[in-house]
Motif scaffolding. Sequence first.
Motif, PDB file in Angstrom:
ATOM      1  N   THR A 157      -3.065  59.529  34.743  1.00 45.79           N
ATOM      2  CA  THR A 157      -2.455  59.600  33.411  1.00 45.79           C
ATOM      3  C   THR A 157      -2.356  61.056  32.987  1.00 45.79           C
ATOM      4  OG1 THR A 157      -4.572  59.490  32.210  1.00 45.79           O
ATOM      5  CG2 THR A 157      -3.523  57.398  32.793  1.00 45.79           C
ATOM      6  N   HIS A 158      -1.431  61.333  32.094  1.00 46.92           N
ATOM      7  CA  HIS A 158      -1.382  62.651  31.466  1.00 46.92           C
ATOM      8  C   HIS A 158      -2.530  62.759  30.468  1.00 46.92           C
ATOM      9  CE1 HIS A 158       2.435  63.848  33.175  1.00 46.92           C
ATOM     10  NE2 HIS A 158       2.977  62.702  32.810  1.00 46.92           N
TER      11      HIS A 158
ATOM     12  N   THR B 196      -0.668  57.896  28.531  1.00 50.67           N
ATOM     13  CA  THR B 196       0.620  58.069  29.184  1.00 50.67           C
ATOM     14  C   THR B 196       0.427  58.052  30.693  1.00 50.67           C
ATOM     15  OG1 THR B 196       1.328  59.466  27.338  1.00 50.67           O
ATOM     16  CG2 THR B 196       2.674  59.521  29.323  1.00 50.67           C
ATOM     17  N   ILE B 197       0.785  56.959  31.336  1.00 45.97           N
ATOM     18  CA  ILE B 197       0.681  56.866  32.790  1.00 45.97           C
ATOM     19  C   ILE B 197       1.804  57.690  33.416  1.00 45.97           C
ATOM     20  CG2 ILE B 197       0.715  55.304  34.775  1.00 45.97           C
ATOM     21  CD1 ILE B 197      -0.292  53.111  32.969  1.00 45.97           C
ATOM     22  N   ARG B 198       1.474  58.441  34.436  1.00 45.70           N
ATOM     23  CA  ARG B 198       2.495  59.225  35.122  1.00 45.70           C
ATOM     24  C   ARG B 198       3.588  58.288  35.641  1.00 45.70           C
ATOM     25  NH1 ARG B 198       1.321  64.483  36.432  1.00 45.70           N
ATOM     26  NH2 ARG B 198      -0.809  65.168  36.005  1.00 45.70           N
ATOM     27  N   PRO B 199       4.842  58.646  35.456  1.00 46.28           N
ATOM     28  CA  PRO B 199       5.940  57.724  35.800  1.00 46.28           C
ATOM     29  C   PRO B 199       6.002  57.360  37.281  1.00 46.28           C
ATOM     30  CG  PRO B 199       6.779  59.918  35.273  1.00 46.28           C
ATOM     31  CD  PRO B 199       5.342  59.901  34.870  1.00 46.28           C
ATOM     32  N   GLU B 200       5.468  58.230  38.139  1.00 46.68           N
ATOM     33  CA  GLU B 200       5.572  57.968  39.577  1.00 46.68           C
ATOM     34  C   GLU B 200       4.429  57.112  40.120  1.00 46.68           C
ATOM     35  OE1 GLU B 200       3.217  61.873  39.252  1.00 46.68           O
ATOM     36  OE2 GLU B 200       4.841  60.853  38.193  1.00 46.68           O
TER      37      GLU B 200
ATOM     38  N   MET C 203       4.054  54.662  43.631  1.00 47.39           N
ATOM     39  CA  MET C 203       3.216  55.287  44.647  1.00 47.39           C
ATOM     40  C   MET C 203       2.066  54.364  45.065  1.00 47.39           C
ATOM     41  SD  MET C 203       0.705  58.503  44.238  1.00 47.39           S
ATOM     42  CE  MET C 203      -0.268  57.412  43.202  1.00 47.39           C
ATOM     43  N   ILE C 204       1.439  53.698  44.083  1.00 45.66           N
ATOM     44  CA  ILE C 204       0.336  52.782  44.380  1.00 45.66           C
ATOM     45  C   ILE C 204       0.816  51.649  45.276  1.00 45.66           C
ATOM     46  CG2 ILE C 204      -1.244  51.085  43.375  1.00 45.66           C
ATOM     47  CD1 ILE C 204      -2.158  53.926  42.920  1.00 45.66           C
ATOM     48  N   ALA C 205       1.999  51.123  44.992  1.00 39.32           N
ATOM     49  CA  ALA C 205       2.557  50.049  45.818  1.00 39.32           C
ATOM     50  C   ALA C 205       2.769  50.520  47.252  1.00 39.32           C
ATOM     51  CB  ALA C 205       3.868  49.564  45.210  1.00 39.32           C
ATOM     52  N   ALA C 206       3.254  51.743  47.433  1.00 37.80           N
ATOM     53  CA  ALA C 206       3.486  52.272  48.778  1.00 37.80           C
ATOM     54  C   ALA C 206       2.173  52.508  49.519  1.00 37.80           C
ATOM     55  CB  ALA C 206       4.290  53.573  48.689  1.00 37.80           C
ATOM     56  N   LEU C 207       1.150  52.943  48.794  1.00 42.52           N
ATOM     57  CA  LEU C 207      -0.157  53.171  49.433  1.00 42.52           C
ATOM     58  C   LEU C 207      -0.776  51.856  49.893  1.00 42.52           C
ATOM     59  CD1 LEU C 207      -1.682  55.878  47.052  1.00 42.52           C
ATOM     60  CD2 LEU C 207      -0.789  56.212  49.359  1.00 42.52           C
TER      61      LEU C 207
ATOM     62  N   ASN D 104       4.040  62.807  43.299  1.00 44.75           N
ATOM     63  CA  ASN D 104       5.149  62.435  44.184  1.00 44.75           C
ATOM     64  C   ASN D 104       4.959  62.859  45.633  1.00 44.75           C
ATOM     65  OD1 ASN D 104       6.897  61.006  42.422  1.00 44.75           O
ATOM     66  ND2 ASN D 104       7.540  62.921  41.461  1.00 44.75           N
ATOM     67  N   PRO D 105       4.384  64.051  45.920  1.00 46.83           N
ATOM     68  CA  PRO D 105       4.264  64.466  47.329  1.00 46.83           C
ATOM     69  C   PRO D 105       3.211  63.695  48.127  1.00 46.83           C
ATOM     70  CG  PRO D 105       4.247  66.378  45.841  1.00 46.83           C
ATOM     71  CD  PRO D 105       4.041  65.161  44.999  1.00 46.83           C
ATOM     72  N   LEU D 106       2.436  62.830  47.506  1.00 53.45           N
ATOM     73  CA  LEU D 106       1.319  62.186  48.199  1.00 53.45           C
ATOM     74  C   LEU D 106       1.791  61.381  49.408  1.00 53.45           C
ATOM     75  CD1 LEU D 106      -1.705  61.685  48.324  1.00 53.45           C
ATOM     76  CD2 LEU D 106      -1.397  59.755  46.763  1.00 53.45           C
ATOM     77  N   LEU D 107       2.837  60.592  49.239  1.00 55.92           N
ATOM     78  CA  LEU D 107       3.332  59.783  50.347  1.00 55.92           C
ATOM     79  C   LEU D 107       3.889  60.672  51.458  1.00 55.92           C
ATOM     80  CD1 LEU D 107       5.092  56.912  48.382  1.00 55.92           C
ATOM     81  CD2 LEU D 107       2.827  56.912  49.415  1.00 55.92           C
ATOM     82  N   ASN D 108       4.583  61.747  51.075  1.00 54.48           N
ATOM     83  CA  ASN D 108       5.069  62.695  52.083  1.00 54.48           C
ATOM     84  C   ASN D 108       3.917  63.313  52.864  1.00 54.48           C
ATOM     85  OD1 ASN D 108       7.819  62.431  51.676  1.00 54.48           O
ATOM     86  ND2 ASN D 108       7.945  64.086  50.193  1.00 54.48           N
TER      87      ASN D 108
END
Length: 356
Positions: free
Chosen positions: A47-48, A171-175, A179-183, A279-283
């Motif tokens: 979150t922010h 405020t949850i980060r929009p990404e 990202m959680i679903a992809a992990l 955002n770069p985590l999956l990359n």
Amino acid sequence: MKILAPLSLLNYLKIAAEHHMIVKDGRVLELLHEVDTIVFDKTGTLTHEQPYVMDIHVCGSYTATELLRFAAAAESRQSHPIANAIRQEAERCQLALPPLDDAAYEVGYGLKVAIGGQVIRVGSERFMAKEGIDVSPGLMAAQEHCHSHGYVLVYVAIDGTMGGAIELHPTIRPEVKEMIAALRQRQLDLYIVSGDHEQPTRQLAQELGIESYVAQTLPEQKAELIAQLQDEGKSVCFIGDGINDAIALKTAHVSVSLNGASTVALDTAQVLFTDGTLNPLLNLFELADDVEANMRRHVVCQFSSTPFVLIGVYAWQFRFFETLLLHTVGGFAGIANSLSPVFDKKWKASANGSGS
């Protein structure tokens, strides 16, 4: 291998930098391939730090606009996240803030200011109780709702009478959700750890679909949790951004922080996301997979020629020149493999799409 493996790694580090990832320790790209557990810090990471105004609850004769105007004026000299959220909402509504005649701030409680001959109090329920102002029956439902969901409720009183309250949500980060679903698709175990109270931590975990969370943790307890997971045989990646995350960042097998984090976190983390998002985590994980595959190809390139050399020498009576030439083919294949990341269409297309 002493030459080609570092050459490959340098190319992958260059790709990482082009995709907003500064990898300070090259071993991370090898360790990430073994990571099976990710531990997220909550505030500032998932979150922010700054919440946002969700609703304004009024009681008495005051309107929501008047309540927001008084609260924003009272918070005009403050710099904490809640004050910033209230002021931004007032700016969004284009409210003109009146000047303060006098102001007094009690740490951990709230503000007491004078505006145009009126005394405005802005703060927590505890602050209102300390000032002898009771929560009106009209606010009880909002209070119970906020307490049950872990939201923040900032009370506003005018001249000793409760005027209403401002409801703020994290405020949850929009990404984060994507990202959680992809992990999860990578079969990773996910944890949330937070120094915040139980309820907001559980609320966030439920919203993101993460079953494991630990709330009200001290900095050393975060590190103890990671050490415990590692003792159980898990390979842990910790992602955090605060001063209180430094010990945990140092303890984890792989540590990640975000641009804009505390200096201690930036210095301790092995990987830094320069765009300030997750955002770069999956990359990063995909890059680690490619590094592993590239190193395996290096082994194949270097040793695949050996059987042919031996067969050539004993069966076909290869001389020194033919033997050396055949062996050199493996070396050239290794060089091509080292340079392959630079020409990988996947990373080139991704870099162009991110504006690198």
